[in-house]
Design an enzyme around this catalytic site. Structure first.
Site, short mmCIF file in Angstrom:
data_model
loop_
_atom_site.label_atom_id
_atom_site.label_comp_id
_atom_site.label_asym_id
_atom_site.label_seq_id
_atom_site.Cartn_x
_atom_site.Cartn_y
_atom_site.Cartn_z
N CYS A 69 10.48 6.20 -4.18
CA CYS A 69 10.03 7.38 -3.44
C CYS A 69 10.75 7.46 -2.09
O CYS A 69 10.41 6.72 -1.16
CB CYS A 69 8.52 7.31 -3.23
N CYS A 95 8.55 8.65 0.86
CA CYS A 95 7.57 7.65 1.32
C CYS A 95 8.25 6.57 2.16
O CYS A 95 7.74 6.14 3.19
CB CYS A 95 6.89 6.96 0.16
N ASP A 96 9.40 6.08 1.68
CA ASP A 96 9.98 4.86 2.26
C ASP A 96 11.28 5.06 3.04
O ASP A 96 11.68 4.17 3.79
CB ASP A 96 10.22 3.83 1.13
#
Ligand code: NAP
Length: 335
Positions: A152, A155-156
Site C-alpha cells: 500500500c 499507507c506506507d
C-alpha cells in the site's frame, strides 16, 4: 420460518436491531456500496456487511483519476466517503461483521452466519468481497512486512521520504502506485518479470518520462534482505541469469490480487483462480446468490466496472426477491 432474536449489532442505519433483510450484500467496497445504493433506492431493506475497512481496495490507493464525473481526479478517501453516504442516504445499513457462512434454505432464502449464535436472514445475497494483494512468497517478504515490505503506497510511502524504494509488478497498480511514490521518495526502481507491461500506455509513458524511475526488466525478486529493516532486494535476470543486489529502503509489491472467495468455496462455482463465475446478469451457480466487482471472473477490474456489475446484480436480485416473495405468499395461503 425461524423467529429471529434481535440484538444491538450494527454500525449505521435506523434500525440497529434488525436481522431480517430483503438483500444482504457482503463487502463494502465500490461494488458493495453501489449495490447498497441501488437496492436502497429500489426500497429493498438492505444490509451491507464488511469485516474491516469500508472502501475495499480503494483504501489502498491515493487518488482516482478515471472515475467519471471527476475530471480533476478525486482522492480515494473522498470517493469512498461519497459512495458510503450515497448508499446510506438511500437506506442501506452497514454492519461491521464478518460473515462466516451462507446457508441456502429450502424456501430460496438464506441464513448468513456471523460470530453470533443467531443468523441474519435475507431473500437474496450479493457477493462483493473483492480481492486482496498477491504476495511474492520470497525470503524476507514476511519477515520485513511492516518494516519496509508494503502492499500500500498511500499507507506506507510517506515513511520513505527521499529514500530509494523498489516497486514490483508491471500492471496498472505497479505504475500508478510507483508514480505516486515518485512524488515522495528519491528513486523508484520498478522490477518486472518481463519487458512488456500490462499497465495502460499512459502510465508507462509517465513513468518513462519520470527522472526518478529506473526499470529492471526480465527480472524476478529472489530475496528481500535487511537488518532491523529492509536494506535491499536481490534480483535475478531471467534471460542472462545474472544476480544483483539493489539497495532500497522499502519494497512495494503490486503483482495482482487474489479473490476473497474462501467464504463461498464449495457453495458457488469458482474458476481456477478462485473467482466467482457469473453469467451476464451476475447470477452465480446458486439461485439467489449474485456477485459483483473484483471477485468475479471478469477481464477488467475497475471502480467503474465494479459499480456496473453491482447495478446489474441488484436488478437481477430484485427479480429473484419478487419471485421468492410470490412463492412465500402462495405457500402461506395454501399452507
Ligand atoms: P495485474 O494487472 O494482474 O498485474 C499484475 C502484475 O504483476 C503483472 O505485471 C504480472 O506480470 C506481475 N506478476 C504477477 N505475479 C507475479 C509474481 N509472482 N512475480 C512477479 N510478478 C508478478 O494487477 P494490478 O496491477 O494489481 O491490477 C489489477 C486490476 O486492477 C487490473 O484489471 C487493473 O487494470 C486494475 N487497476 C486499474 C487502475 C486504474 O485504472 N487506475 C489502477 C490499478 C489497478 P505479467 O504481466 O508478466 O503477468
Amino acid at each position: 420460518m425461524l423467529e429471529f432474536r434481535v440484538d444491538e449489532a450494527g454500525t449505521s442505519g435506523h434500525n440497529t436491531r434488525q436481522r431480517e433483510f430483503d438483500l444482504a450484500i457482503i463487502g463494502a467496497g465500490p461494488a458493495g456500496l453501489t449495490a447498497g445504493l441501488y437496492a436502497g433506492r429500489a426500497q429493498l431493506s438492505t444490509v451491507i456487511f464488511d469485516r474491516g475497512t469500508i472502501g475495499g481496495q480503494l483504501t489502498l490507493t491515493d487518488r482516482v483519476d478515471n472515475y467519471p464525473g471527476f475530471p480533476e481526479g478525486i482522492s480515494a478517501a473522498d470517493l469512498i466517503h461519497r459512495f458510503r453516504k450515497h448508499a446510506e442516504n438511500f437506506g442501506a445499513r452497514i454492519v461491521l461483521e464478518e460473515i462466516q457462512k451462507i446457508e441456502p434454505l429450502d424456501d430460496g432464502t438464506f441464513y448468513l452466519w456471523g460470530l453470533e449464535k443467531e443468523p441474519y436472514h435475507a431473500k437474496a445475497v450479493i457477493l462483493a468481497m473483492g480481492s486482496r494483494p498477491r504476495t511474492l512468497n520470497v525470503p524476507g517478504e514476511k519477515e520485513f512486512a511492516g518494516r519496509g515490505v508494503s502492499y500500500c503506497a498511500v499507507c506506507d510511502g510517506p515513511f520513505f521520504k527521499d529514500q530509494p524504494v523498489a516497486v514490483v509488478g508491471g500492471g496498472d497498480s505497479a505504475f500508478e502506485e510507483g508514480l505516486y511514490l515518485s512524488k515522495i521518495v528519491s528513486k523508484v526502481t520498478l522490477i518486472h518479470r518481463r519487458d512488456e507491461f500490462r499497465a495502460a500506455p499512459i502510465f508507462v509513458e509517465q513513468a518513462r518520462n519520470n527522472p526518478k524511475f529506473e526499470f529492471v526488466l526480465n527480472s524476478v525478486v529472489e530475496e528481500i534482505f535487511g537488518d532491523s529493516k529492509v536494506r535491499g532486494v536481490r534480483v535475478r535476470n531471467r534471460q542472462t541469469g545474472e544476480v544483483k543486489e539493489i539497495p532500497v529502503e522499502a519494497v512495494f509489491i503490486f503483482i495482482g490480487h487474489i479473490p476473497n472467495t474462501d467464504l463461498v468455496k464449495g457453495l458457488v462455482d469458482l474458476d481456477e483462480q478462485g473467482h466467482v463465475i457469473t453469467d451476464e446478469h451476475m447470477r452465480t451457480s446458486v439461485p439467489g446468490i449474485f456477485a459483483a466487482g473484483d471477485l468475479r471472473n471478469t477481464p477488467i477490474r475497475q471502480v467503474t466496472t465494479a459499480a456496473g456489475d453491482a447495478t446489474i446484480a441488484v436488478y437481477t436480485a430484485q427479480e429473484y426477491i419478487r419471485e421468492v416473495e410470490a412463492r412465500l405468499k402462495h405457500h402461506a395461503r395454501t399452507g
